[in-house]
Motif scaffolding. Sequence first.
Motif, short mmCIF file in Angstrom:
data_model
loop_
_atom_site.label_atom_id
_atom_site.label_comp_id
_atom_site.label_asym_id
_atom_site.label_seq_id
_atom_site.Cartn_x
_atom_site.Cartn_y
_atom_site.Cartn_z
N PRO A 31 -16.87 59.35 -34.06
CA PRO A 31 -18.24 59.78 -33.76
C PRO A 31 -18.73 59.19 -32.44
N ALA A 40 -27.58 56.86 -23.50
CA ALA A 40 -28.40 56.30 -24.58
C ALA A 40 -29.61 55.58 -24.02
N ALA A 44 -30.62 60.56 -23.13
CA ALA A 44 -30.07 61.18 -24.32
C ALA A 44 -31.14 61.37 -25.37
N THR A 45 -32.08 60.42 -25.42
CA THR A 45 -33.10 60.52 -26.44
C THR A 45 -34.30 61.33 -25.97
N PRO A 48 -32.35 65.72 -24.84
CA PRO A 48 -31.02 65.93 -25.41
C PRO A 48 -30.19 66.99 -24.68
N LEU B 13 -26.39 50.56 -28.36
CA LEU B 13 -27.00 50.98 -27.10
C LEU B 13 -28.18 51.91 -27.27
N LEU B 14 -28.63 52.11 -28.51
CA LEU B 14 -29.56 53.21 -28.64
C LEU B 14 -31.01 52.87 -28.38
N ASP B 433 -20.08 52.17 -39.86
CA ASP B 433 -19.96 52.14 -38.40
C ASP B 433 -21.19 52.77 -37.78
N ASN B 435 -21.92 54.37 -34.93
CA ASN B 435 -21.88 55.74 -34.41
C ASN B 435 -21.76 56.76 -35.53
N ALA B 436 -20.94 56.43 -36.52
CA ALA B 436 -20.76 57.33 -37.64
C ALA B 436 -22.07 57.49 -38.40
N ASP B 439 -24.43 59.77 -36.28
CA ASP B 439 -24.02 61.17 -36.25
C ASP B 439 -24.11 61.84 -37.61
N LEU B 481 -32.26 64.01 -32.00
CA LEU B 481 -31.61 63.12 -31.05
C LEU B 481 -32.62 62.21 -30.36
N GLY B 482 -33.91 62.53 -30.49
CA GLY B 482 -34.95 61.69 -29.90
C GLY B 482 -35.14 60.43 -30.74
N PHE B 483 -36.06 59.58 -30.30
CA PHE B 483 -36.28 58.32 -31.00
C PHE B 483 -37.11 58.49 -32.27
N ARG B 485 -36.90 59.35 -35.16
CA ARG B 485 -35.97 59.68 -36.22
C ARG B 485 -36.66 59.68 -37.58
#
Lengths: 327, 566
Positions: A31, A40, A44-45, A48, B13-14, B433, B435-436, B439, B481-483, B485
Amino acid sequence: MGRYLLKRVLNMIPLLILATLLSFSIMQLAPGGPEKVLLAAEDATLDPSRIEELRERWGLNDPIPVQYVRWLGNVLTGDFGRSYFYRKPVSEVIGSALPATLQLQSIALFLTYLIALPLGIISAVRQYSKLDYAVTGLAFAGQAAPSFWVAILLIWGVAMKSNGLIPTNGIATPGVNFETYGWLSVLADRAKYMILPLTVMVFGSLTSLTRYMRSSMLEVLKEDYIRTARAKGLAEKVVVYKHALRNALLPVISISGGLLSSMVGGAVITETIFSWPGIGRVGFDAVTQRDYNVSMAIMLMSGVLTLIGFLLVDIAYVWVDPRIKYD
Amino acid sequence: MRISRRAASLLSLLVVAGLALSACGPKQDPTPPGNNGGAQNEQPAPSTGQPAVGGNLNLVLEKEPDSFNSILYTTAYGAEIVTQLYATLFEFNEKYEPTPYVAESWEMSEDQLTLSIKIREGIKFTDGTDLDAEDVAFTLEAIMHPDYTGARASSLRDVESIEVVDKHNLKIHLKKPSAPLLTNINYGILSKEAFEGYSIAEMEKAPASMDAPVGAGPYKLKEYVRGQYVVMERNPDWFMSEQYGGAPFIETLTFKIIPDSQTALAALQNGEIDRLTPEASDVAMLETQFADKLTAYNWDRNGFGYMTLNNSKAPLDDKRVRQALTLGLDREAIITGVLEDRATIPPGPIPPISWAYDDSIEVLERDVEKAKQLLEEAGFVMNESTGIYERDGEPLKLTFFAGAGATTTEAIGAIARSSWKEIGVDLDVQMIDFNAMMDNYVAPGKFDVTFSAFNLGLDPDSMFNLFHSSAGQPDANGNVLGFNRARFYNDRVDELLEKAREEFDPEKRKEYYSEFQRIVVDEAPVIMVYSNVYTDFVNSRVKGVVNFPGFGATSDYIYRWYINEK
């Protein structure tokens, strides 16, 4: 022999393709992608659509087989691609890390063999002696103690107590180079940075080699031809080092096939703790940052070297054991 | 900016929303060191000596810097170097207000659609060429260019065009009024000449992006050895030097790359590096055992760790359930047990150190009874045999996703599980994980609760990314994909955030943000868990260290630090 070698080399090609195809697919299926890691920070946020744009530009949206064939084609022309993360050609990223790893690993390897083989022989010859127990104990301690623990222990117990004589981390003092200093002081500078990482690496890899050497030697010493040699009245030294050693080396050689690739594979933990700028760290970062091209280049490199390593093992067999013949 | 480095290491990194903004600023008021009162607290210097040029400062980078180009780098490690190399249009004082730097003065037009900037005369890049309006325009236009490969395009989304009036004047035309504009356009100014012959798409290949950067900042690159160190030397021709009494004072900065935090800690104690922000668990030891060697600078993080609740999915689509979870979570236990008491509970989404913070908002104390009552109001009935609330025969069971490997997050999961058990909520903690997790669970909205962190930039406008509905709209594949969530959609919040973004009057902006904060606290779309109190340790031989609110002993003010004295 020549034909055998040619066959072996040709056999390596499909193996390499299979290995790289597998690692390529696994990397891509994990992923997250390089574009997300890079973007990031912000885009990206917030936007998109930029992700798609970058994936498109880098060809990451093509099916994996298409990407693989493209990658393979480029590699055949010597182009390993660009590091997404460092914005530089992969060859530059790897090229600057490889020498540091080779330097450390080759010396560590040399020292490991230099220490492990005699230790193994001695503990076999003097089986169940105090020395044998001591060697066995040391070897198992090396195996049992995690390298990060030993490393930190050395930093706190040795480097920090040495009044600056042994540095806690790094590979060289900034500014100390051949242009401004004499070669002796440069070498001394490099050496003091190497002491701790070398200790950790050698200590950790002594075990298996010592044990292999010991058990294989024990086996050989029980053989009939050794008894014959002794019966002939040969000196014990000649019996052990001339007759027994050569035969006992065979299993040791066969486990050495992976050495070449492990040399360039680097040691992630040791390199990280001692801030050693080697390939292990580059490879580890490449995988976590999804820097596909860098990680693929490293995998390819270690794949090729693994195969070459085992080829060398086969050749070495012939040299050590005249009974073995290839045709 | 170091705040982003910390965020990157703690939370993958997000979360580094403020990176682009914080990377180049905050810079301080053009007053001599030590004369500032207010929020800035400078450590009492042990002697009364005046700063003199000289000495070497050793600093640490956790990883390899990625790029020395002020608009291409993405990591906090690159930021450390870029901050020293380049001059920006503005500095920001401790109230996060803009002050002159490359821009000598600026003025917004009546309709708030044109910003006129006067560039200071006589600024030289380190290669001896002039820094003028063309270079500023080049830097900003490169970011807006369709071929730009970096990560900052959206920060200039409100900019229509850039007009160079003459050598020292330029105008920035806007699509619509934008209050956070000055923080959004504050990038290190690149030299147009240094990139001649390179297209925007190929910018990274220019020597000026890595090996030979050309800037007008307080330091210039002396030597970079990959994997080992970056040495920077004082720029003797820095155009702000006179204003700061001859700054920068320290002759060379050596950034050593030390990836392991235990090694870095040893290096700090051994005097091999001069500054470190250690883990909370090491702070007390350093304070007591190294008091004579190291000086501690405490500062409040301009951000927070928070739990995202999935507002679009039952039962968390009910405000009362979200409130109950907020009241039921034992945040004190998290701060004491996990963060060694080096954190505070954030009262609302905007931290108290911000000018936009509404001080009528207070921290909600844990209240198990009230939480239970709210759940009952939401139609839940206690199942006495299991101790878990039920509605229509369904037990109140939630799933908490968090990235594996982060001990803080794992401990928070454990405390959340036990403290929500007391209010009759069953929590299933899943560590996978990172990233998992993003996603497969968080982006598609297949989660109840997740944990992450957020750093505000210099401007509270960063709240837009967290709570505006546009940042929480699923794409064609159903992924957010934005913050946002939390998938929190509130019309009034949208309206307030939009108004605040376009409002230039600070009083009015503050009112908008006040109402916004009250709504967010009441709606409880997320649970603010903690805001760290960090401690930077700097070797006591270094003086003049500036402890900047929200950012600590940040590298941005190294030009004021000094080792030698007259």
